[in-house]
Design a protein around this motif. Structure first.
Motif, mmCIF file in Angstrom:
data_model
loop_
_atom_site.group_PDB
_atom_site.id
_atom_site.type_symbol
_atom_site.label_atom_id
_atom_site.label_comp_id
_atom_site.label_asym_id
_atom_site.label_seq_id
_atom_site.Cartn_x
_atom_site.Cartn_y
_atom_site.Cartn_z
ATOM 1 N N ALA A 98 -2.254 -5.591 -15.400
ATOM 2 C CA ALA A 98 -1.430 -5.166 -14.264
ATOM 3 C C ALA A 98 -2.253 -5.336 -12.994
ATOM 4 C CB ALA A 98 -0.981 -3.718 -14.418
ATOM 5 N N VAL A 99 -1.564 -5.623 -11.893
ATOM 6 C CA VAL A 99 -2.253 -5.840 -10.617
ATOM 7 C C VAL A 99 -1.682 -4.927 -9.548
ATOM 8 C CG1 VAL A 99 -2.797 -8.250 -11.161
ATOM 9 C CG2 VAL A 99 -0.693 -7.721 -9.918
ATOM 10 N N ASN A 100 -2.435 -4.759 -8.469
ATOM 11 C CA ASN A 100 -1.939 -3.966 -7.339
ATOM 12 C C ASN A 100 -0.970 -4.814 -6.512
ATOM 13 O OD1 ASN A 100 -3.572 -5.672 -5.808
ATOM 14 N ND2 ASN A 100 -5.156 -4.150 -5.497
ATOM 15 N N LEU A 101 -0.294 -4.177 -5.595
ATOM 16 C CA LEU A 101 0.725 -4.876 -4.815
ATOM 17 C C LEU A 101 0.149 -5.979 -3.919
ATOM 18 C CD1 LEU A 101 3.749 -5.106 -4.470
ATOM 19 C CD2 LEU A 101 3.598 -3.422 -2.645
ATOM 20 N N PRO A 102 -1.008 -5.774 -3.261
ATOM 21 C CA PRO A 102 -1.553 -6.883 -2.455
ATOM 22 C C PRO A 102 -1.843 -8.143 -3.280
ATOM 23 C CG PRO A 102 -2.533 -4.820 -1.747
ATOM 24 C CD PRO A 102 -1.740 -4.519 -2.998
ATOM 25 N N SER A 132 2.354 -11.437 3.025
ATOM 26 C CA SER A 132 1.320 -10.484 3.412
ATOM 27 C C SER A 132 1.533 -9.165 2.671
ATOM 28 C CB SER A 132 1.366 -10.236 4.917
ATOM 29 O OG SER A 132 2.501 -9.468 5.245
ATOM 30 N N PRO A 133 0.478 -8.379 2.521
ATOM 31 C CA PRO A 133 0.656 -7.069 1.884
ATOM 32 C C PRO A 133 1.681 -6.203 2.614
ATOM 33 C CG PRO A 133 -1.661 -7.629 1.968
ATOM 34 C CD PRO A 133 -0.933 -8.674 2.777
ATOM 35 N N GLY A 134 1.701 -6.248 3.933
ATOM 36 C CA GLY A 134 2.671 -5.463 4.699
ATOM 37 C C GLY A 134 4.098 -5.845 4.360
ATOM 38 N N THR A 135 4.337 -7.141 4.256
ATOM 39 C CA THR A 135 5.668 -7.622 3.874
ATOM 40 C C THR A 135 6.004 -7.170 2.463
ATOM 41 O OG1 THR A 135 5.526 -9.522 5.346
ATOM 42 C CG2 THR A 135 7.087 -9.693 3.521
ATOM 43 N N ARG A 178 7.031 -3.562 2.433
ATOM 44 C CA ARG A 178 8.372 -3.429 3.021
ATOM 45 C C ARG A 178 9.436 -3.868 2.014
ATOM 46 N NH1 ARG A 178 11.249 -7.145 5.302
ATOM 47 N NH2 ARG A 178 9.514 -8.512 5.852
ATOM 48 N N LEU A 179 9.180 -5.000 1.331
ATOM 49 C CA LEU A 179 10.136 -5.500 0.337
ATOM 50 C C LEU A 179 10.312 -4.517 -0.820
ATOM 51 C CD1 LEU A 179 9.110 -9.269 0.252
ATOM 52 C CD2 LEU A 179 11.222 -8.308 1.186
ATOM 53 N N VAL A 180 9.217 -3.888 -1.242
ATOM 54 C CA VAL A 180 9.314 -2.899 -2.325
ATOM 55 C C VAL A 180 10.164 -1.720 -1.874
ATOM 56 C CG1 VAL A 180 7.995 -1.205 -3.672
ATOM 57 C CG2 VAL A 180 7.191 -3.563 -3.507
ATOM 58 N N ARG A 181 9.909 -1.227 -0.681
ATOM 59 C CA ARG A 181 10.689 -0.084 -0.165
ATOM 60 C C ARG A 181 12.175 -0.431 -0.065
ATOM 61 N NH1 ARG A 181 6.109 0.392 3.092
ATOM 62 N NH2 ARG A 181 7.129 -0.621 4.851
ATOM 63 N N GLN A 182 12.466 -1.692 0.249
ATOM 64 C CA GLN A 182 13.865 -2.127 0.358
ATOM 65 C C GLN A 182 14.465 -2.485 -0.999
ATOM 66 O OE1 GLN A 182 13.480 -5.519 2.959
ATOM 67 N NE2 GLN A 182 13.469 -4.283 4.812
ATOM 68 N N GLY A 183 13.636 -2.521 -2.032
ATOM 69 C CA GLY A 183 14.112 -2.923 -3.356
ATOM 70 C C GLY A 183 14.281 -4.420 -3.483
#
Length: 106
Positions: free
Chosen positions: A25-29, A38-41, A44-49
């Motif tokens: 398993a890996v982290n989101l970045p 980018s990690p920021g994107t 944001r995509l995770v929060r939006q589903g």
């Protein structure tokens, strides 16, 4: 004359070789690198589903199982390395010669 320097943050994209050497398993970045965002994107995509593969929330962190990540990238199986093929061919030739020798003695 003053110069304004604009720094562009570039996020290195995950290579195939790196993808195949990932832990279970890996982290989101890291997952973001695989999708060239980018990690920021990615956050944001995770929060939006809307992140392109399933993401787990584990102890306050996002984790992406590597099999889900690779499958989302269209990679269904791990590569076969030349060294593995050569080792298999060598083992096969030993087994084949042993089988042939046995047939000659029958």
């Amino acid at each position: 004359m003053s110069h304004t320097h604009h720094t562009h943050h570039t996020h290195r994209v995950l290579t195939f070789a790196e993808a195949f050497d990932l832990p279970t398993a890996v982290n989101l970045p890291t997952a973001a690198r695989a999708f060239a965002v980018s990690p920021g994107t990615a956050y944001r995509l995770v929060r939006q589903g809307d992140f392109p593969c399933p993401v787990l929330r584990v102890g306050g962190q996002y984790r992406v199982p590597t099999t889900w990540l690779l499958r989302s990238l269209g990679i269904e199986s791990l590569p076969v390395y030349a060294a593995d093929i050569e080792a298999g061919a060598a083992a096969s030739s030993l087994l084949t010669s042993t089988d042939a020798e046995r047939e000659e003695t029958l």
